[in-house]
Design a protein around this motif. Sequence first.
Motif, PDB file in Angstrom:
ATOM      1  N   PHE A  46       0.854  -1.187   0.000  1.00 18.10           N
ATOM      2  CA  PHE A  46       0.000   0.000   0.000  1.00 18.10           C
ATOM      3  C   PHE A  46       0.894   1.243   0.000  1.00 18.10           C
ATOM      4  CE2 PHE A  46      -2.865   3.229   1.541  1.00 18.10           C
ATOM      5  CZ  PHE A  46      -4.158   2.798   1.242  1.00 18.10           C
ATOM      6  N   ILE A  47       0.618   2.177  -0.910  1.00 13.07           N
ATOM      7  CA  ILE A  47       1.326   3.455  -0.954  1.00 13.07           C
ATOM      8  C   ILE A  47       0.303   4.544  -0.645  1.00 13.07           C
ATOM      9  CG2 ILE A  47       2.644   5.080  -2.372  1.00 13.07           C
ATOM     10  CD1 ILE A  47       3.625   2.697  -4.011  1.00 13.07           C
ATOM     11  N   PRO A  48       0.385   5.170   0.525  1.00 12.18           N
ATOM     12  CA  PRO A  48      -0.606   6.182   0.900  1.00 12.18           C
ATOM     13  C   PRO A  48      -0.371   7.506   0.197  1.00 12.18           C
ATOM     14  CG  PRO A  48       1.062   6.022   2.600  1.00 12.18           C
ATOM     15  CD  PRO A  48       1.392   4.953   1.586  1.00 12.18           C
ATOM     16  N   SER A  49      -1.361   8.365   0.254  1.00  5.59           N
ATOM     17  CA  SER A  49      -1.264   9.679  -0.372  1.00  5.59           C
ATOM     18  C   SER A  49      -0.577  10.647   0.583  1.00  5.59           C
ATOM     19  CB  SER A  49      -2.656  10.205  -0.749  1.00  5.59           C
ATOM     20  OG  SER A  49      -2.544  11.409  -1.474  1.00  5.59           O
ATOM     21  N   ASP A  50       0.751  10.513   0.667  1.00  5.96           N
ATOM     22  CA  ASP A  50       1.552  11.444   1.467  1.00  5.96           C
ATOM     23  C   ASP A  50       2.104  12.536   0.544  1.00  5.96           C
ATOM     24  OD1 ASP A  50       1.016  10.171   3.813  1.00  5.96           O
ATOM     25  OD2 ASP A  50       2.835   8.973   3.825  1.00  5.96           O
ATOM     26  N   TYR A  51       3.143  12.221  -0.249  1.00  7.95           N
ATOM     27  CA  TYR A  51       3.658  13.131  -1.280  1.00  7.95           C
ATOM     28  C   TYR A  51       3.826  14.554  -0.738  1.00  7.95           C
ATOM     29  CZ  TYR A  51       1.267   9.205  -3.477  1.00  7.95           C
ATOM     30  OH  TYR A  51       0.796   7.946  -3.773  1.00  7.95           O
ATOM     31  N   SER A  52       4.634  14.676   0.295  1.00  7.33           N
ATOM     32  CA  SER A  52       4.756  15.942   1.011  1.00  7.33           C
ATOM     33  C   SER A  52       6.144  16.054   1.613  1.00  7.33           C
ATOM     34  CB  SER A  52       3.713  15.999   2.139  1.00  7.33           C
ATOM     35  OG  SER A  52       3.995  14.998   3.114  1.00  7.33           O
ATOM     36  N   ALA A  53       6.356  17.120   2.359  1.00  4.41           N
ATOM     37  CA  ALA A  53       7.564  17.240   3.170  1.00  4.41           C
ATOM     38  C   ALA A  53       7.449  16.225   4.326  1.00  4.41           C
ATOM     39  CB  ALA A  53       7.706  18.666   3.687  1.00  4.41           C
ATOM     40  N   ASP A  54       8.456  16.176   5.181  1.00  2.00           N
ATOM     41  CA  ASP A  54       8.478  15.174   6.244  1.00  2.00           C
ATOM     42  C   ASP A  54       7.561  15.593   7.393  1.00  2.00           C
ATOM     43  OD1 ASP A  54       9.017  13.189   8.055  1.00  2.00           O
ATOM     44  OD2 ASP A  54      11.191  13.291   7.829  1.00  2.00           O
ATOM     45  N   TYR A  55       6.368  15.005   7.424  1.00  2.00           N
ATOM     46  CA  TYR A  55       5.372  15.363   8.429  1.00  2.00           C
ATOM     47  C   TYR A  55       5.618  14.695   9.777  1.00  2.00           C
ATOM     48  CZ  TYR A  55       3.519  10.813   6.961  1.00  2.00           C
ATOM     49  OH  TYR A  55       3.387   9.483   6.639  1.00  2.00           O
ATOM     50  N   ARG A  56       6.593  13.804   9.843  1.00  2.00           N
ATOM     51  CA  ARG A  56       6.754  12.990  11.052  1.00  2.00           C
ATOM     52  C   ARG A  56       7.306  13.759  12.244  1.00  2.00           C
ATOM     53  NH1 ARG A  56      10.393   8.457   8.321  1.00  2.00           N
ATOM     54  NH2 ARG A  56      11.278  10.400   7.474  1.00  2.00           N
ATOM     55  N   ARG A  57       8.021  14.865  11.988  1.00  2.00           N
ATOM     56  CA  ARG A  57       8.666  15.575  13.094  1.00  2.00           C
ATOM     57  C   ARG A  57       8.010  16.925  13.405  1.00  2.00           C
ATOM     58  NH1 ARG A  57      12.893  14.606   9.883  1.00  2.00           N
ATOM     59  NH2 ARG A  57      13.181  16.853   9.606  1.00  2.00           N
ATOM     60  N   ILE A  58       6.954  17.278  12.721  1.00  2.00           N
ATOM     61  CA  ILE A  58       6.364  18.599  12.944  1.00  2.00           C
ATOM     62  C   ILE A  58       5.661  18.660  14.300  1.00  2.00           C
ATOM     63  CG2 ILE A  58       6.029  18.984  10.469  1.00  2.00           C
ATOM     64  CD1 ILE A  58       2.929  18.592  11.195  1.00  2.00           C
TER      65      ILE A  58
END
Length: 304
Positions: A105-117
């Motif tokens: 599964f490839i989710p619709s992320d396609y963004s900067a790194d949201y994991r550390r915000i």
Amino acid sequence: MTSTVLVAGATGDLGHRIVRELLTADPGISLRVLTRPGSGTADGMYADEERVAVHEAAYADHAALVAALSGADVVVSALSGARSVIVDAQRALLSAAVEAGVRRFIPSDYSADYRRITPGSNRNFDLRRDVAAELDAAPLRVTSVLNGAFTDMLTGQAPMILFRRRRVLFWSSPDQTLDFTTKDDVARVVALTALDDTAPRVIEVAGDSVTARDIAHTLTDLTGTPFSTQWAGTTGMLSGMARIGRRVSRDEDATFPAWQGMQYFVSMFSGEAELRHTDNDRYGTHRWTSVRDVLAAHLGGAPA
């Protein structure tokens, strides 16, 4: 082994590009696109492509989703929207994928790194993080593609460059590194990731990494007219403006309202969303479209 890939959101801007790249990357691919019943858009868009099968299913219809996904090896989500799409529709898609026995599964992320915000500082990133927690717990392999901001936004919806005033805005520091990747380059990576059974949990790519000062220098070089950077405040000030804008707005369900754009710049200029582990060579040598290329095309000149 020929893969069967299903793309959700295949009629959207990025989704259509992903389908195109999948067809180019693997001539033998079995490709499905998922569309809502009665839409007709996908039928018209892919009418001339024999290798694309259109499957209809409402996201609220679990049985129909399972039927559409049955036999697929990989699900690629290119859905775009706010909570009802990024969280609710993708949650339904994930549940159906698990029941249908989909492997990846490839989710619709396609963004900067949201994991550390910082939680609460960027709505769209918070939504992606909410989905990521469920993806991590699901019994299938997941790969997120992170690519910074879309380079295309520099000449469109993001008012960072004031072309007429010959200014490039920045918040806090003009030397903060900003990651950008064009939609076409992102689509290429997503397609190759879908065909890569060894893909890790996260793939980070950046078509270009520049600062506001770099962009001003590039525009000066391209136009022959001096562009300069202009301080627009601190990221803390911008974050406060975004909170006020969100509180008084009536567009909470919009995908990219003005206050969400402010939040995105906060995440980028604070450095929290900067990509730290890019792997641009994972799928071989590629000429990435640079910020200079995009600006040159916008200004009517050939990339230099």
